[in-house]
Design an enzyme around this catalytic site. Structure first.
Site, mmCIF file in Angstrom:
data_model
loop_
_atom_site.group_PDB
_atom_site.id
_atom_site.type_symbol
_atom_site.label_atom_id
_atom_site.label_comp_id
_atom_site.label_asym_id
_atom_site.label_seq_id
_atom_site.Cartn_x
_atom_site.Cartn_y
_atom_site.Cartn_z
ATOM 1 N N CYS A 277 0.805 -1.221 0.000
ATOM 2 C CA CYS A 277 0.000 0.000 0.000
ATOM 3 C C CYS A 277 0.838 1.270 0.000
ATOM 4 O O CYS A 277 0.304 2.362 -0.208
ATOM 5 C CB CYS A 277 -0.937 -0.008 1.201
ATOM 6 N N HIS B 109 -3.600 6.631 2.274
ATOM 7 C CA HIS B 109 -3.979 5.330 1.738
ATOM 8 C C HIS B 109 -5.393 5.008 2.194
ATOM 9 O O HIS B 109 -5.744 5.167 3.363
ATOM 10 C CB HIS B 109 -2.997 4.262 2.223
ATOM 11 N N ASN C 280 -10.310 -0.910 -0.387
ATOM 12 C CA ASN C 280 -8.859 -0.842 -0.264
ATOM 13 C C ASN C 280 -8.234 -1.436 -1.520
ATOM 14 O O ASN C 280 -8.316 -2.641 -1.746
ATOM 15 C CB ASN C 280 -8.424 -1.619 0.988
#
Length: 343
Positions: free
Chosen positions: A122, A268, A299
């Site tokens: 990420c 993020h 996500n």
């Protein structure tokens, strides 16, 4: 004395264009609830996620990247032939070699651009952005294409109540080019490998080659499961909230800015509770626009920051020239934060 001629790069670098691609299939929480014992209210309260996008067979890592990259190149006002390097961050391209970046560079029509993949989870977009800035200032490329792309639906265990609702697919891309003024700040990045087990792949690929079924995960039907991403949710939450807020503050300090100087915050898109906690810890002013793309995109790991950036600009919630703090964090555990001027 060295006889080597010094590099002749640009004084600085900046993001010139951004593009995104979200798969056409939108998956609501109701679909996730078919395989886990939970509720729509629980998923929303725990993560903020309402829907996510899942890719079809045709929406490959390369195909999504090419779509997002084409938009970024057009937004930057350059041609593919001007791209000197292609950097792709992904954990969901399943061919070990060659790098998917080489396929993307070729199909976009670059002039034999340098091309390589990185695996930084990420934080991958931040890692790629830092590499691009270095290449431009060093002089090895005038324009660099940075892509974050994932097909995390391929790595999701739909029977895992802790993670089944989290992940989505998509691609985000930016073109980084030369600048006469600093528009990408110093990067604060690092890793904490002692915490690697908190986010990881359930089974290494070579375990399947060994063929010992007793060592492989099985689904509710007794069939062998494909490897998936698993995580220790509470440990990751605590780390992200407390440690990453410190990293974000360090990135601001390194750029000589305070929270009052920001226009936009693009963390993020892991979990809306994490985002809310970071906003509170950083004491961001009311005027700062906060990206919350996680609600409808989920996500998407390396793709989440450029996708969120693209949406903020497309909706008018952010505008060209705004000052944005971006921070990525995840598996490794790795992190990267910097301040940028939006394209």
């Amino acid at each position: 004395m060295s006889k080597i001629r010094p590099s002749k790069g640009a004084p600085y670098a900046r993001i010139l264009g951004v593009g995104g691609y979200r798969p056409t299939r939108v998956v609501p929480n109701e679909v996730i609830l078919e395989t886990i014992d939970s509720s729509d209210e629980w998923i929303r309260s725990r993560s903020g996620i309402e829907t996510r996008h899942w890719a079809s067979d045709e929406e490959t890592v390369a195909a999504m990247s090419i779509e997002a990259s084409g938009k970024a190149i057009a937004d930057a006002g350059i041609t593919a032939e001007q791209i000197g390097a292609v950097v792709v961050s992904t954990v969901s391209h399943f061919s070990q070699t060659p790098a998917v970046a080489t396929e993307i560079a070729d199909k976009l029509g670059t002039n034999k651009a340098a091309a390589f993949d990185i695996s930084a989870g990420c934080a991958g977009f931040g890692y790629g952005l830092t590499l691009a800035k270095g290449m431009i200032v060093e002089g090895s490329a005038e324009y660099v294409l940075v892509i974050g792309v994932e097909r995390l639906s391929d790595l999701t265990d739909l029977e895992d109540r802790a993670t089944a609702f989290l992940f989505g697919d998509g691609a985000g891309a930016v073109v980084v080019g030369p600048s006469q003024e600093p528009h990408i700040g110093p990067t604060v990045w690092g890793s904490e490998g002692d915490k690697a087990d908190t986010i990881k792949q359930t089974v290494p690929w070579d375990q399947y080659r060994i063929g010992d079924v007793s060592q492989l995960p099985l689904d509710s039907k007794g069939e062998i499961k494909f490897p998936a991403i698993t995580q220790e949710g509470q440990a990751v939450f605590r780390w992200a909230v407390f440690e990453m807020a410190k990293v974000a503050k360090e990135a601001l300090d390194a750029s000589g800015l305070s929270p009052d100087d920001l226009d936009v915050f693009i963390p993020h898109q892991a979990n809306e509770r994490i985002i809310d906690s970071m906003v509170k810890t950083l004491k961001l002013p009311e005027h700062v626009t906060v990206a919350r793309d996680v609600r409808t995109t989920g996500n998407t790991s390396a793709a989440s920051i450029p996708l969120a950036m693209e949406r903020l600009l497309a909706t008018g919630e952010a505008k060209s020239g705004d000052t944005a703090l971006v921070i990525g964090f995840g598996a490794g555990l790795v992190y990267a934060a910097t301040v940028v001027t939006l394209p």
